[in-house]
Design an enzyme around this catalytic site. Structure first.
Site, mmCIF file in Angstrom:
data_model
loop_
_atom_site.group_PDB
_atom_site.id
_atom_site.type_symbol
_atom_site.label_atom_id
_atom_site.label_comp_id
_atom_site.label_asym_id
_atom_site.label_seq_id
_atom_site.Cartn_x
_atom_site.Cartn_y
_atom_site.Cartn_z
ATOM 1 C CG ASN A 177 -1.713 1.126 1.116
ATOM 2 O OD1 ASN A 177 -1.519 2.152 0.940
ATOM 3 N ND2 ASN A 177 -3.034 0.256 1.830
ATOM 4 C CB CYS A 189 -6.117 -0.247 0.259
ATOM 5 S SG CYS A 189 -7.430 1.202 0.756
ATOM 6 C CG HIS A 240 -8.539 -0.947 3.802
ATOM 7 N ND1 HIS A 240 -7.396 -0.705 4.310
ATOM 8 C CD2 HIS A 240 -8.109 -3.239 4.546
ATOM 9 C CE1 HIS A 240 -6.883 -1.520 3.914
ATOM 10 N NE2 HIS A 240 -6.866 -3.462 4.111
ATOM 11 C CG ASP A 278 -6.683 -6.409 4.534
ATOM 12 O OD1 ASP A 278 -5.949 -4.963 3.389
ATOM 13 O OD2 ASP A 278 -7.171 -6.625 5.451
#
Length: 1117
Positions: free
Chosen positions: A198, A203, A450, A467
């Site tokens: 990131n 994201c 997020h 993630d």
């Protein structure tokens, strides 16, 4: 966007954790459960929840930088909230969750929590700002939260509702979770896949890229896009995407996306700005579609993602039908009011009847009753469904997130119910049965959050969660049911008691779905291996991998090696006057040697001889020393004992600062020592090594000309011939000598007395003498910088400034070389001269916000700063780093005059309460509202020349104030409130003793929000008589607003008190409800007109699903 960082005391430009700029922004809300802690370092198997409310009184008077709440306990752990009332080195309120007892916990403690922090809006709780994240707290990071929580002006503006009676309300919701060893986790080892780093707020992009990568047909097409070995990834989108996909496929660790974002033409600021996934998907696919044209993979995007639908209008009573075919790459499905995907498709193809006032005008047949709708001609192999989780709320004029429960199936049958979604022309032989491939999730609210993705790369039973850097295996329930949204019920902490279950809204929910058609699975899930990857790309990436491995190995072995940086005369010649002007050398640009710590230094000299061709016996190394005045000079030569010791020993002895590097100056000795020095390791006590720079005032040039030893007892006069020889002057040229003493914070360069000894002049090893031809009275004023001190002053303070127009803040208009010492007037004069403005006072400057990479909100006041340096330094920067950007405007009047004026935006309304025009009224700050009205009368058309005007303060469709005519305009804020001007009706000028002037507002009740009253439209005042019934009042309102009978018959009328309506009957006396002297403001008690809001909407963003704080996604290359 939401960025997280621990609250650092030192200043930072990029406000993310200091250990790694790729730390994540807020992560997802994790699963719920119950449990109890067993100790500070015991894992908490299940979460414990708690909420803490902190009311901060006298908020505006807080002067300390940090402000802590009282301690509260959740999950058996002690917490507190840390607030920076004036921001943590940013123009934002900064807020963190802090471990209250961190200083007393045992070594190695850690605790893990998911939490949200909120600033409560005391006018309307729905307007509260809430952000959530999760963090593993430890001794190094014992506080975590949001550096840029909300703009500083918002909490301090009492009109916004966050600060009421100087009280700010802060809430913390804390959910203690099982501790996770986040950093030790190996995604590749555990799952076979790697994540993406990131960059700050990317994201949303990472989740989309992982989804696209795991569509093998798409990945294969990207690999087959033509690229060459001469392409640079940061300038080529195809190569950057190929490189990224290759690394995802073959790397063992998470992959950076920086080359890709650079290829988009994005800067750091773009990487810290959160965007909309759908918009990025469209823009990226359009860009790739364009790049694929004329190549072997042309048409891939259409083949994968393009479907077609048919918009039709069909007349009911005549034989006429109009159709239009359209293509789509994704479908936007309604979430609000729909239970699942099927209901959204039902709504998508729902037939609308065009009748009454809305009849369709058919060619040859005129106005006709008709049916209007959409049907699908074909669906694509890869079906992308964008769920409309973000919608615009017209009643509140804000974006809201729809967190309602919304189900989506593992298998989606779009041929159901006799293919009701398909048009008559659709190919019925194609079976439109889809299986779910990806679920993209948004966790958080409309103000930030997020993104992450659940993906089934092979469409097997196994789901994976991508993630950012972390990839984990997940159960189907986690990827499906837990992403439906809606509400979840907390487990009861005391099951024996009959407690009402507490429900909370789930802020993590599906945002985008990707389905793959069953009949196309084998084609799309094709095999992709190295033969699909261009040879030059494989070679390039293998070299990158080898270089990365080499650096990793170097890092692992770093404790065995020392870096020795060797500066030589050639470095001084190359740098002085070009790359550096002060001191002697920039050590970052000299030759470095990586040397084993345990080898004797004399062995290192042999390596130098081999690489540089300088015999060992001719090498004499000097140590550098940092002096008290912050200069860095050669201090003394190494001794024989030091040269025979190990490199490690030498480094430790001489390097008191424990730097990783050893810095040396290499003096190359002549073959025959002309100075009579008999030992390589000894220097006569009377010998001083001096360095010399030559200055040419005509060329404004400074250069290094050499070094020499002098006797401390000698005088400068003894070496004048030598200096003239170094400079190439005639032997007897008269020269002036200056000693360069220091340059921080100011330049200190003083004349050297030729008749005094070097010792008397306090000259020592490593000192610098600057010299030039002596100035005469004739040429003293011939040069801009006639001598060394004036030139060094100029160099020290010179600054190239990039000027940009304020309305084009991304584009440099021109650059000027200025001095940091230039006064405000000097700067504006130079700018005015450059842009061709006669009066410099018409130039208004605005400073640059280094953090946000945009102009600061407030311009620089006329002579509001002393010097250019004050304009360039960010107010929260403690270092000497400055911006080099200023923004300018050319005003129509001088700035001092403008600063004495105030501009108010006033909306003029007619008797029907309709807005006629908006006027900008500019008057001196000491003017009154009466002056504004006088000015306004010159601009508007009145019903009567003698009509009286008034100005109202309107906010959220309510009237809060009638401005007195004598009120000064200086303190009126029109940034958030609407200033409305209108004629005062005649009936209000002659009120009887029993007449009342009441507020009248439009409202409707939202069934999806518990019938809550929502105001809209333009509010107004109305005079009601003592015994006047609703029937009479209704007639006057209808006449005033000119509402048609048919529409007005649908209206209801109510007395609304603090948001609760009590409906009138036609015979009720309206005034009887308005007799009481109310405690609250009069705007909370009004005559409410309940009806549908049919007023025309003002235009908003083209994409209604984009957050209000986002700017449009652009890919520039």
């Amino acid at each position: 966007m939401t960025m997280i960082s621990p609250p650092l005391d030192e200043d930072e430009d990029m406000l993310v954790p200091p250990t790694d700029i790729n730390e994540p922004e807020p992560m997802q809300v994790v699963g719920q459960g119950d449990g109890v802690p067993t100790g500070e370092n015991q894992p908490v198997d299940d979460p414990l929840f708690g909420k803490y409310t902190w009311r901060i009184e006298n908020f505006s008077t807080i002067n300390q930088r940090k402000h802590y709440s009282d301690t509260f306990t959740v999950g058996g752990y002690k917490w507190r909230i840390l607030l920076f009332p004036k921001g943590n080195n940013v123009d934002y309120l900064s807020i963190y969750l802090d471990v209250a007892d961190a200083s007393t916990l045992q070594y190695g403690w850690t605790r893990y929590a998911h939490f949200s922090l909120a600033i409560i809006n005391q006018y309307d709780a729905k307007l509260s700002v809430r952000k959530d994240t999760q963090h593993q707290f430890n001794a190094r990071e014992n506080d975590w939260g949001f550096t840029s929580f909300m703009p500083l002006q918002d909490p301090y503006d009492s009109n916004k509702g966050f600060l009421i009676n100087d009280t700010l309300v802060v809430e913390a919701d804390v959910n203690v979770r099982k501790m996770v060893d986040y950093w030790a986790y190996d995604s590749k080892k555990e799952t076979g896949f790697v994540g993406l780093k990131n960059q700050g707020a990317t994201c949303y992009m990472n989740s989309l890229l992982q989804t696209l990568y795991h569509i093998p047909y798409f990945r294969k097409a990207v690999y087959h896009m033509p690229t060459t070995e001469n392409d640079v990834p940061s300038n080529s989108i195809p190569l950057a995407l190929q490189s990224l996909f290759y690394k995802i496929q073959y790397s063992d660790a998470s992959v950076s996306t920086k080359d890709l974002t650079k290829s988009f033409g994005w800067d750091t600021y773009d990487s810290f700005m959160q965007h909309d996934v759908q918009e990025l998907n469209r823009v990226l696919c359009e860009k790739l579609e364009d790049k694929m044209k004329g190549t072997v993979v042309e048409g891939t995007i259409q083949q994968l993602f393009e479907g077609h639908n048919m918009n039709y209008i069909e007349c009911i009573n005549v034989d006429y039908k109009s159709t239009r075919k359209e293509s789509f790459y994704d479908l936007q499905l309604d979430v609000k009011g729909c239970k699942d995907v099927y209901e959204s498709f039902d709504k998508y193809v729902e037939v609308e009847r065009l009748e009454g006032d809305n009849k369709y005008h058919a060619e040859q047949y005129g106005l006709q009753d008709a049916r209007k709708g959409v049907l699908f001609i074909d669906f694509p192999p890869v079906l992308q469904l964008q769920l409309k989780r973000f919608e615009y709320d017209f009643t509140r004029d804000i974006m809201v997130k729809i967190n309602d429960r919304y189900e989506f199936p593992l298998q989606l049958d779009l041929d159901r119910e006799n293919a009701k979604y398909l048009s008559p022309d659709a190919d019925r032989s194609v079976r439109n049965l889809y299986t779910l491939h990806s679920v993209l999730v948004h966790s958080g609210g409309v103000h930030g959050g997020h993104y992450y993705a659940f993906i089934r790369p092979t469409l097997s039973e196994q789901w994976y969660k991508f993630d950012d850097e972390r990839v984990t295996k997940e159960k189907p329930k986690t990827a499906l049911e837990e992403q439906y949204g809606g509400e979840e019920e907390l487990p009861q902490t005391n099951p024996g008691f009959n407690n009402t279950p507490f429900k909370f809204t789930k802020y993590s929910n599906a945002y985008m779905l990707v389905y793959i058609r069953e009949s196309d699975k084998d084609k799309i899930a094709c095999n992709v291996d190295e033969k699909d990857i261009a040879q030059h790309l494989q070679m390039r990436l293998k070299k990158e991998q080898e270089e990365k491995e080499r650096k990793r190995k170097e890092k692992a072995e770093a404790h065995l090696y020392t870096i020795i940086k060797v500066a030589r005369d050639v470095d001084l010649e190359r740098q002085i006057g070009k790359e550096t002007f002060f001191d002697l050398v920039d050590h970052e640009k000299v030759q470095s040697f990586r040397v084993e710590k345990q080898i004797p230094f004399i062995q290192f000299k042999e390596e130098v001889a081999k690489q540089l061709g300088i015999p060992v016996q001719s090498q004499r190394f000097w140590l550098w020393a940092k002096r008290q005045n912050q200069t860095y000079r050669p201090n003394r030569p190494l001794t024989e004992q030091e040269e025979h010791s190990t490199v490690s020993f030498l480094k430790e002895v001489v390097n008191k600062a424990h730097n990783a590097e050893l810095k040396l100056f290499l003096e190359v000795l002549p073959d025959q020592d002309s100075r009579g020095l008999f030992s390589l390791y000894e220097k006569m006590k009377d010998d001083i090594l001096l360095f010399f720079k030559l200055y040419d005032p005509e060329k404004e040039e400074l250069r290094y000309v050499g070094r020499t030893f002098v006797k401390a007892s000698g005088k400068p006069g003894d070496i004048l011939d030598k200096l003239n020889e170094m400079a190439g002057f005639e032997p007897h040229e008269e020269i002036q000598l200056f000693e360069e003493i220091k340059f921080e914070p100011n330049v200190m360069c003083e004349p050297v007395e030729k008749r005094a000894t070097f010792r008397a002049s306090q000259l020592e090893d490593g000192d610098i003498i600057c010299f030039q031809k002596a100035l005469t009275r004739e040429n003293l004023h011939q040069y801009r910088y006639p001598d060394v001190p004036s030139f060094l002053d100029y160099v020290n303070y010179r600054q190239v400034v990039h000027f940009r127009r304020l309305d084009k803040p991304k584009e440099d208009e021109f650059t000027l070389e200025l001095s940091k010492q230039h006064l405000y007037d000097d700067v504006t004069e130079r700018v005015a001269q450059h842009v061709g403005v006669d009066d410099p006072s018409k130039i208004r400057l605005t400073a640059h916000n280094c953090y946000a990479q945009q102009p600061k909100p407030q311009p620089i006041k006329y002579r509001g700063v002393d010097r250019l340096s004050d304009m360039l330094i960010h107010f929260n920067q403690v270092s000497n780093q400055m911006s080099d950007i200023l923004y300018f405007e050319v005003l129509d009047i001088p700035l001092p005059e403008l600063q004495g004026l105030k501009t108010l935006k006033v909306s003029f309304h007619n008797a029907k309460t309709e807005e006629v025009a908006v006027h900008n009224i500019r008057l001196p700050k000491q003017s009154t509202v009466g002056d504004v009205i006088s000015e306004l009368k010159k601009k508007v058309e009145l019903s009567d020349p003698n009509a009286e005007l008034r100005i109202l303060e309107v906010f959220y469709h309510k009237i809060y104030k009638i401005f007195p005519l004598n009120e000064k305009i200086e303190n009126i804020n029109d940034q958030y409130w609407t200033l409305r001007a209108e004629e005062i009706p005649e009936e209000e000028k002659d009120l009887g003793p029993q007449d009342r002037l009441i507020h009248v507002y439009h409202f409707m009740r939202d069934p999806s929000q518990n019938q809550i009253v929502q105001n809209f439209g333009e509010p107004f005042f109305l005079v009601i008589k003592e015994d006047e019934t609703l029937n009479s009042v209704k007639e006057r309102i209808q006449k005033k607003l000119e509402v048609l009978d048919e529409e007005f018959a649908k209206w209801k009328f109510a007395f609304v008190s603090l948001g609760r309506p009590e409906y009138f009957a036609d015979n009720d006396v309206v005034g009887s409800r308005f007799q009481k002297k109310e405690t609250y403001g009069a705007w909370e008690y009004y005559l409410g007109l309940e009806h549908a809001d049919t007023s025309p909407r003002k235009s908003h963003q083209a994409n209604p699903n984009r957050h209000t704080f986002e700017k449009a996604v652009k890919i520039y290359n």
